[in-house]
Design a protein around this motif. Structure first.
Motif, mmCIF file in Angstrom:
data_model
loop_
_atom_site.group_PDB
_atom_site.id
_atom_site.type_symbol
_atom_site.label_atom_id
_atom_site.label_comp_id
_atom_site.label_asym_id
_atom_site.label_seq_id
_atom_site.Cartn_x
_atom_site.Cartn_y
_atom_site.Cartn_z
ATOM 1 N N ALA A 169 5.389 -2.503 1.721
ATOM 2 C CA ALA A 169 4.167 -2.296 0.940
ATOM 3 C C ALA A 169 2.994 -1.871 1.820
ATOM 4 O O ALA A 169 2.172 -1.040 1.406
ATOM 5 C CB ALA A 169 3.818 -3.566 0.171
ATOM 6 N N GLY A 170 2.905 -2.445 3.028
ATOM 7 C CA GLY A 170 1.781 -2.112 3.905
ATOM 8 C C GLY A 170 1.703 -0.632 4.230
ATOM 9 O O GLY A 170 0.679 0.016 3.967
ATOM 10 N N PRO A 171 2.756 -0.029 4.792
ATOM 11 C CA PRO A 171 2.693 1.408 5.108
ATOM 12 C C PRO A 171 2.535 2.289 3.868
ATOM 13 O O PRO A 171 1.831 3.303 3.917
ATOM 14 C CB PRO A 171 4.047 1.670 5.788
ATOM 15 N N ILE A 172 3.167 1.917 2.757
ATOM 16 C CA ILE A 172 3.041 2.733 1.548
ATOM 17 C C ILE A 172 1.610 2.725 1.031
ATOM 18 O O ILE A 172 1.042 3.771 0.700
ATOM 19 C CB ILE A 172 4.008 2.225 0.454
ATOM 20 N N ALA A 173 1.005 1.530 0.974
ATOM 21 C CA ALA A 173 -0.376 1.434 0.482
ATOM 22 C C ALA A 173 -1.338 2.155 1.413
ATOM 23 O O ALA A 173 -2.287 2.802 0.963
ATOM 24 C CB ALA A 173 -0.769 -0.029 0.326
ATOM 25 N N ALA A 174 -1.106 2.044 2.737
ATOM 26 C CA ALA A 174 -2.015 2.668 3.695
ATOM 27 C C ALA A 174 -1.868 4.184 3.718
ATOM 28 O O ALA A 174 -2.861 4.918 3.813
ATOM 29 C CB ALA A 174 -1.767 2.096 5.092
ATOM 30 N N GLY A 175 -0.623 4.664 3.606
ATOM 31 C CA GLY A 175 -0.392 6.101 3.725
ATOM 32 C C GLY A 175 -0.495 6.877 2.423
ATOM 33 O O GLY A 175 -0.986 8.015 2.404
ATOM 34 N N LEU A 176 -0.048 6.276 1.310
ATOM 35 C CA LEU A 176 0.007 6.997 0.038
ATOM 36 C C LEU A 176 -0.950 6.447 -1.007
ATOM 37 O O LEU A 176 -1.280 7.149 -1.962
ATOM 38 C CB LEU A 176 1.444 6.953 -0.511
ATOM 39 N N GLY A 177 -1.350 5.201 -0.862
ATOM 40 C CA GLY A 177 -2.227 4.601 -1.859
ATOM 41 C C GLY A 177 -1.523 3.460 -2.587
ATOM 42 O O GLY A 177 -0.288 3.407 -2.672
ATOM 43 N N ILE A 178 -2.344 2.556 -3.132
ATOM 44 C CA ILE A 178 -1.802 1.375 -3.800
ATOM 45 C C ILE A 178 -0.961 1.759 -5.014
ATOM 46 O O ILE A 178 0.041 1.111 -5.323
ATOM 47 C CB ILE A 178 -2.959 0.439 -4.206
ATOM 48 N N GLY A 179 -1.355 2.813 -5.716
ATOM 49 C CA GLY A 179 -0.636 3.200 -6.928
ATOM 50 C C GLY A 179 0.839 3.459 -6.705
ATOM 51 O O GLY A 179 1.662 3.221 -7.598
ATOM 52 N N TRP A 180 1.200 3.919 -5.509
ATOM 53 C CA TRP A 180 2.603 4.226 -5.242
ATOM 54 C C TRP A 180 3.465 2.972 -5.136
ATOM 55 O O TRP A 180 4.687 3.044 -5.276
ATOM 56 C CB TRP A 180 2.716 5.058 -3.960
ATOM 57 N N LEU A 181 2.842 1.807 -4.885
ATOM 58 C CA LEU A 181 3.614 0.570 -4.867
ATOM 59 C C LEU A 181 4.219 0.286 -6.236
ATOM 60 O O LEU A 181 5.360 -0.164 -6.348
ATOM 61 C CB LEU A 181 2.720 -0.601 -4.444
ATOM 62 N N PHE A 182 3.474 0.574 -7.292
ATOM 63 C CA PHE A 182 3.974 0.334 -8.646
ATOM 64 C C PHE A 182 5.051 1.357 -9.012
ATOM 65 O O PHE A 182 6.015 1.028 -9.707
ATOM 66 C CB PHE A 182 2.812 0.390 -9.638
#
Length: 447
Positions: A169-182
């Motif tokens: 979750a950390g790299p995804i949120a930092a690199g792509l944005g929080i929305g991509w976690l969902f």
């Protein structure tokens, strides 16, 4: 020599049980489905509070949003067992996974807090159906004699994602944005449902009651009560009926009834522990950024290790294993009072996670062995909403206790809530009595 022979035989039996489990495609698909689903859920556990705080700041909204998922199970979970009994649990689990994935994908599109909270409630509805359904699938796919190994593998599949999910979750949120976690959780939900699709279909289990339920609509002199009154009466009746049915299912088996009772007291301890760890990380380790995440990760790693080694205790009295697991976990929590070093704190919570996982595996394995397969879904559908009530009570009490009694008293209460109930029930947990026959238990529920 006799001891060596016995040990060799036990080792062969354990290996044979595990090998039999690995040859069961249904068991492996269920484990894989749960593993993938938990990875997505762990990422949303990180993404949801970040989304709320990013848009609306830190406040009560975060707590209400995170608590919203428990409400459907508390209010409606008592009736879910009827659906799990009536329909194939594989279909119920698949639809719940797909529905939750669709709901999660909508979080980035929300524009108001009420929309986020409504979606959180919808996730709770999906969990309300998926948990008892997947629990009902366990006895259908885990071979007889492999209950300990099968449940150990499942608990491992549920614990490891608590490390992998936040790490991704950390790299995804930092690199792509929080929305991509969902979006990532939505994808994992589809993959998990696809694995369940290949599980063998089972015939719909007959209702354990074996008879129609009388209407519960409240009337007075032939007049229908107002709709809110009828709904409240139906909910109260379902909760009371579920509690009575749970007692009927377990009352003839001392170990099973004690396992069920201590599951409730453990949920109180878990609620207390959640609040305590947050305050503990801020007050004792303010200089260590994100210490709460490290503490939870240490427990998750310990839980994964504990699940893997539980089969080593196959030759032990499982009642003693359960008692020691809970009691020693409680000792670890109490020991945090005298811990001023963050490395030692992580080590204690790692060990606590090991003991928690061992006790959990024994609990699930004993329930599977001692409860008829046709009642498994109903058992967990009744247990979980009642457990959530105790979890919420422990969480609220923890907030009050930390503010009034401080960190030390909170840690002591968490440990005592874990250890004392199992120690008081030693005489019921230890005896190796045979499981209640399926026909007898089903007949007791029907009566």
């Amino acid at each position: 020599m006799a001891n060596q022979t016995a040990g060799s035989t036990a080792s062969q039996e354990t290996g044979g049980s595990f090998a039999r489990l690995l040859r069961s495609p249904g068991a492996l698909r269920l484990v894989g489905s749960l593993f993938i689903l938990e990875i997505g859920s762990a990422m949303t556990t990180v993404g949801l509070p970040l989304l709320v705080m990013q848009r609306y700041g830190l406040g009560l909204e975060v707590g209400f949003t995170l608590a919203a998922r428990f409400l459907p199970n508390i209010l409606l979970g008592a009736v879910v067992g009827q659906i799990v009994d009536r329909y194939d649990p594989r279909r119920v689990a698949m639809l719940a996974a797909l529905g939750s994935g669709l709901v999660v994908a909508l979080f980035p599109l929300t524009t108001a807090m009420w929309q986020i909270q409504l979606l959180a409630l919808a996730i709770g509805v999906g969990y309300m159906f998926s948990f008892p359904a997947t629990m009902a699938l366990r006895p259908r796919v885990i071979p007889d004699g492999s209950e300990l190994e099968g449940n150990g593998l499942i608990v491992t599949a549920e614990r490891i994602p608590k490390l992998i999910g936040p790490a991704l979750a950390g790299p995804i949120a930092a690199g792509l944005g929080i929305g991509w976690l969902f979006c990532a959780e939505a994808a994992t939900a589809v993959a998990a449902a696809a694995l369940l699709l290949r599980l063998p279909l089972a015939d719909a289990a007959p209702s354990a009651s074996g008879r129609a339920t009388a209407p519960t609509t409240a009337t007075a002199g032939g007049l229908r009560a107002p709709a809110p009154v009828r709904w409240l009466a139906a909910w109260a009746g379902a909760m009371a009926g579920g509690a009575r049915e749970l007692v009927r299912m377990v009352r003839d088996d001392g170990r099973l009834s004690s396992l069920t009772l201590t599951a409730f007291t453990y949920m109180v301890a878990l609620g207390l522990g959640r609040t305590f760890l947050a305050a503990y990380s801020l007050e004792e380790f303010a200089s260590v950024p994100a210490m709460l995440g490290y503490l939870l990760a240490a427990m998750g790693l310990g839980g994964a290790c504990g699940a893997l080694i539980t089969s080593r205790f196959r030759g032990w009295n499982q009642g003693w294993v359960y008692i020691l697991g809970n009691a020693l976990e409680g000792v670890c929590w109490i020991a945090l009072i005298w811990t001023g070093n963050w490395i030692l704190a992580l080590a204690l919570l790692f060990v606590a996670g090991v003991f928690e996982s061992i006790a959990s595996v024994v609990y699930f394995a004993e329930v599977q062995k001692r409860l008829p397969a046709q009642l498994t879904g109903k058992y967990y559908a009744t247990l979980v909403p009642l457990s959530d009530v105790f979890l919420v009570a422990g969480t609220v009490a923890g907030g009050l206790l930390v503010g009034v009694g401080g960190i030390a008293w909170s840690a002591a209460l968490v440990g005592l809530a874990m250890a004392v109930p199992v120690l008081l029930l030693v005489s019921r947990l230890v005896p190796e009595k045979p499981a209640v026959p399926a026909t007898a238990t089903a007949g007791a529920v029907a009566s």
